[in-house]
Design a protein around this motif. Sequence first.
Motif, PDB file in Angstrom:
ATOM      1  N   THR A  62       0.810  -1.220   0.000  1.00  0.00           N
ATOM      2  CA  THR A  62       0.000   0.000   0.000  1.00  0.00           C
ATOM      3  C   THR A  62       0.840   1.264   0.000  1.00  0.00           C
ATOM      4  O   THR A  62       0.297   2.360  -0.085  1.00  0.00           O
ATOM      5  N   ASP A  63       2.181   1.141   0.094  1.00  0.00           N
ATOM      6  CA  ASP A  63       3.035   2.329   0.152  1.00  0.00           C
ATOM      7  C   ASP A  63       3.295   2.930  -1.220  1.00  0.00           C
ATOM      8  O   ASP A  63       3.763   4.057  -1.322  1.00  0.00           O
ATOM      9  N   ARG A  64       3.054   2.220  -2.258  1.00  0.00           N
ATOM     10  CA  ARG A  64       3.255   2.784  -3.587  1.00  0.00           C
ATOM     11  C   ARG A  64       1.939   2.861  -4.348  1.00  0.00           C
ATOM     12  O   ARG A  64       1.005   2.110  -4.088  1.00  0.00           O
ATOM     13  N   LYS A  65       1.902   3.769  -5.283  1.00  0.00           N
ATOM     14  CA  LYS A  65       0.671   3.966  -6.039  1.00  0.00           C
ATOM     15  C   LYS A  65       0.510   2.870  -7.099  1.00  0.00           C
ATOM     16  O   LYS A  65       1.485   2.342  -7.624  1.00  0.00           O
ATOM     17  N   ILE A  66      -0.726   2.578  -7.387  1.00  0.00           N
ATOM     18  CA  ILE A  66      -1.060   1.560  -8.386  1.00  0.00           C
ATOM     19  C   ILE A  66      -1.027   2.207  -9.759  1.00  0.00           C
ATOM     20  O   ILE A  66      -1.666   3.238  -9.988  1.00  0.00           O
ATOM     21  N   TYR A  85     -12.313   5.340 -15.534  1.00  0.00           N
ATOM     22  CA  TYR A  85     -11.109   6.159 -15.728  1.00  0.00           C
ATOM     23  C   TYR A  85     -11.203   7.460 -14.934  1.00  0.00           C
ATOM     24  O   TYR A  85     -10.247   7.862 -14.254  1.00  0.00           O
ATOM     25  N   GLU A  86     -12.350   8.109 -14.990  1.00  0.00           N
ATOM     26  CA  GLU A  86     -12.519   9.401 -14.322  1.00  0.00           C
ATOM     27  C   GLU A  86     -12.507   9.270 -12.809  1.00  0.00           C
ATOM     28  O   GLU A  86     -12.128  10.206 -12.104  1.00  0.00           O
ATOM     29  N   LYS A  87     -12.899   8.120 -12.295  1.00  0.00           N
ATOM     30  CA  LYS A  87     -12.775   7.859 -10.851  1.00  0.00           C
ATOM     31  C   LYS A  87     -11.305   7.684 -10.474  1.00  0.00           C
ATOM     32  O   LYS A  87     -10.826   8.220  -9.467  1.00  0.00           O
ATOM     33  N   LEU A  88     -10.587   6.911 -11.288  1.00  0.00           N
ATOM     34  CA  LEU A  88      -9.195   6.582 -10.972  1.00  0.00           C
ATOM     35  C   LEU A  88      -8.280   7.811 -11.005  1.00  0.00           C
ATOM     36  O   LEU A  88      -7.383   7.937 -10.168  1.00  0.00           O
ATOM     37  N   ILE A  89      -8.484   8.715 -11.961  1.00  0.00           N
ATOM     38  CA  ILE A  89      -7.567   9.856 -12.080  1.00  0.00           C
ATOM     39  C   ILE A  89      -7.710  10.827 -10.912  1.00  0.00           C
ATOM     40  O   ILE A  89      -6.820  11.650 -10.676  1.00  0.00           O
ATOM     41  N   HIS A  90      -8.805  10.715 -10.172  1.00  0.00           N
ATOM     42  CA  HIS A  90      -9.000  11.585  -9.001  1.00  0.00           C
ATOM     43  C   HIS A  90      -8.758  10.848  -7.685  1.00  0.00           C
ATOM     44  O   HIS A  90      -9.009  11.390  -6.618  1.00  0.00           O
ATOM     45  N   ASP A  91      -8.270   9.616  -7.795  1.00  0.00           N
ATOM     46  CA  ASP A  91      -8.006   8.813  -6.601  1.00  0.00           C
ATOM     47  C   ASP A  91      -6.503   8.845  -6.312  1.00  0.00           C
ATOM     48  O   ASP A  91      -5.702   8.412  -7.154  1.00  0.00           O
ATOM     49  N   PRO A  92      -6.081   9.346  -5.151  1.00  0.00           N
ATOM     50  CA  PRO A  92      -4.647   9.483  -4.843  1.00  0.00           C
ATOM     51  C   PRO A  92      -3.889   8.168  -4.754  1.00  0.00           C
ATOM     52  O   PRO A  92      -2.659   8.160  -4.727  1.00  0.00           O
ATOM     53  N   ARG A  93      -4.596   7.064  -4.740  1.00  0.00           N
ATOM     54  CA  ARG A  93      -3.925   5.755  -4.676  1.00  0.00           C
ATOM     55  C   ARG A  93      -3.385   5.304  -6.035  1.00  0.00           C
ATOM     56  O   ARG A  93      -2.682   4.296  -6.119  1.00  0.00           O
ATOM     57  N   PHE A  94      -3.706   6.058  -7.096  1.00  0.00           N
ATOM     58  CA  PHE A  94      -3.384   5.612  -8.449  1.00  0.00           C
ATOM     59  C   PHE A  94      -2.561   6.631  -9.224  1.00  0.00           C
ATOM     60  O   PHE A  94      -2.669   7.840  -9.010  1.00  0.00           O
ATOM     61  N   VAL A  95      -1.734   6.107 -10.135  1.00  0.00           N
ATOM     62  CA  VAL A  95      -1.119   6.908 -11.190  1.00  0.00           C
ATOM     63  C   VAL A  95      -1.696   6.360 -12.495  1.00  0.00           C
ATOM     64  O   VAL A  95      -1.590   5.161 -12.773  1.00  0.00           O
ATOM     65  N   VAL A  96      -2.320   7.227 -13.277  1.00  0.00           N
ATOM     66  CA  VAL A  96      -3.067   6.765 -14.449  1.00  0.00           C
ATOM     67  C   VAL A  96      -2.574   7.458 -15.715  1.00  0.00           C
ATOM     68  O   VAL A  96      -2.341   8.669 -15.724  1.00  0.00           O
ATOM     69  N   ARG A  97      -2.427   6.679 -16.769  1.00  0.00           N
ATOM     70  CA  ARG A  97      -2.086   7.231 -18.083  1.00  0.00           C
ATOM     71  C   ARG A  97      -3.112   6.765 -19.113  1.00  0.00           C
ATOM     72  O   ARG A  97      -3.604   5.630 -19.025  1.00  0.00           O
ATOM     73  N   LEU A  98      -3.385   7.629 -20.067  1.00  0.00           N
ATOM     74  CA  LEU A  98      -4.286   7.294 -21.159  1.00  0.00           C
ATOM     75  C   LEU A  98      -3.515   7.385 -22.478  1.00  0.00           C
ATOM     76  O   LEU A  98      -2.999   8.441 -22.835  1.00  0.00           O
ATOM     77  N   PHE A 424     -15.536  -0.924  -9.343  1.00  0.00           N
ATOM     78  CA  PHE A 424     -14.359  -1.236 -10.155  1.00  0.00           C
ATOM     79  C   PHE A 424     -13.080  -0.827  -9.434  1.00  0.00           C
ATOM     80  O   PHE A 424     -12.109  -1.586  -9.357  1.00  0.00           O
ATOM     81  N   VAL A 425     -13.072   0.382  -8.913  1.00  0.00           N
ATOM     82  CA  VAL A 425     -11.880   0.923  -8.250  1.00  0.00           C
ATOM     83  C   VAL A 425     -11.504   0.057  -7.057  1.00  0.00           C
ATOM     84  O   VAL A 425     -10.332  -0.326  -6.885  1.00  0.00           O
ATOM     85  N   GLU A 426     -12.480  -0.256  -6.234  1.00  0.00           N
ATOM     86  CA  GLU A 426     -12.184  -1.043  -5.031  1.00  0.00           C
ATOM     87  C   GLU A 426     -11.755  -2.466  -5.379  1.00  0.00           C
ATOM     88  O   GLU A 426     -10.935  -3.062  -4.677  1.00  0.00           O
ATOM     89  N   TYR A 427     -12.279  -3.000  -6.471  1.00  0.00           N
ATOM     90  CA  TYR A 427     -11.870  -4.341  -6.894  1.00  0.00           C
ATOM     91  C   TYR A 427     -10.399  -4.332  -7.308  1.00  0.00           C
ATOM     92  O   TYR A 427      -9.644  -5.248  -6.946  1.00  0.00           O
ATOM     93  N   ILE A 428      -9.978  -3.316  -8.020  1.00  0.00           N
ATOM     94  CA  ILE A 428      -8.582  -3.222  -8.449  1.00  0.00           C
ATOM     95  C   ILE A 428      -7.659  -3.079  -7.236  1.00  0.00           C
ATOM     96  O   ILE A 428      -6.606  -3.720  -7.151  1.00  0.00           O
ATOM     97  N   VAL A 429      -8.071  -2.252  -6.291  1.00  0.00           N
ATOM     98  CA  VAL A 429      -7.264  -2.064  -5.066  1.00  0.00           C
ATOM     99  C   VAL A 429      -7.109  -3.387  -4.328  1.00  0.00           C
ATOM    100  O   VAL A 429      -6.012  -3.764  -3.905  1.00  0.00           O
TER     101      VAL A 429
END
Length: 435
Positions: A62-66, A85-98, A424-429
């Motif tokens: 949990t110390d690094r971003k997904i 996608y729009e949920k993930l880009i605003h979630d601090p637990r993730f780094v997201v690229r498109l 979806f987000v919680e399943y990935i986490v």
Amino acid sequence: MVELLKKIYHKFAHFTIVKKMGELYLLGTPIGNIRAYNELKKINKNRKTLTRCQTVSGEGVTDRKIRVAFIGQNIQVWGKIAPVYEKLIHDPRFVVRLYAVKDIVDGNSNKTYEYFAGQYNNVIAVDETGSCAQDKDLKDFKPDYVFLTRPYDQYLPKNYRSDVIAKYSKVCYCSYTFILTYTNLNDCYSKIFARNVSIFFADNKFMRNRNIRRFSKAHSEGIMKSVFLGYPIMSNLSKKIEKEENSKLSILWTPRWSQSAETGGGNMLKYKDAIVEYARKRDDIRLIYRPHPLAFHHFVETGEMTQQEVDEYLSIYTGDKFVYDNEAEYIISFANADILLSDISSMICEFYITGKPIVYCDTGAKTLPVMDRLLEGCYITKTWKEVEDTIEKLRTGEDPLRSTRAEIAKEVFGDNLSRIPDRFVEYIVKDFRKG
């Protein structure tokens, strides 16, 4: 050479032997299927090893971003996964690229990139060869998860195809369409693609269960997962959008891309003139025309229409009475439409959420159980005369299936539709933390 082979295939695809060869190809070779299974096993083992190493070192998973990447290409299917996608880009637990990959219909420009860059930050343009900006390469990003938005590797550059990505990341896929007929089962989610997918976010329970049976060993070993968490676009469709002020009865027509009985059939070429004539004769009718994004490309390629015929037909759709909707988003058209007129299409599923009447143009396609249930709330027609008669009744406000649709929508799509992206987000986490 590749383009020539494609044209030859499309021209003769209606022949049984060509069709059977296509079906065999989509199933994959035994060697290819075993290779794909081993790659999934390897990536799963590597992830678990990494998780243990992080735990032992005190770093903790949990110390690094997904790291999550999305591959966007056909902009008209983007809405199916966009809420996630729009949920993930605003979630601090993730780094997201498109990654915006140039589509075959883009011509000389990368309209795909222009569309995504106009909405989001951190969008990376990818050309038809798979090249992108320096230091932005997908593999170098080291993604934990990569979402592909269509199951058609043939349209992607080689290094963005599922079998290549599966060697270093977990491939995720959420259906870009509701699969409603037996005919499209192996095309819209072929084994040659599905064998590379670590997490399949199914559009319904039937598809989830089918994929578990198809890859029973991989599922029992935990290296492949199939889940039904809801269909992301439903979270947007469930929001109330006001209809534009218009006194006319608006009909949204969404015909299929193919007329071939082997692929489920369609009424585009059969009804295209009749529906225009019908609307012209009635001042109170407005026609919103939204064909499949590849329809005209396909008709020209198969010789069913010439480019001149396409241009002449589309020239009809100008002004307020005849509207050609080729926008990436169709939520506004859903809001403005009073009736949906459609061949077999996932549009039926999505329009269900509006509660408004649906006129189904039956082509004789053998439908899956989920579609059989949905059709109980639709007005089924087999000829243009039946279409006309049904619309005339609906014009008077007569809609005896309204309550039936509401009941079916709740049964098939569930409650709390706005929560689907969160699931979806919680399943990935959860999956990431398990390793």
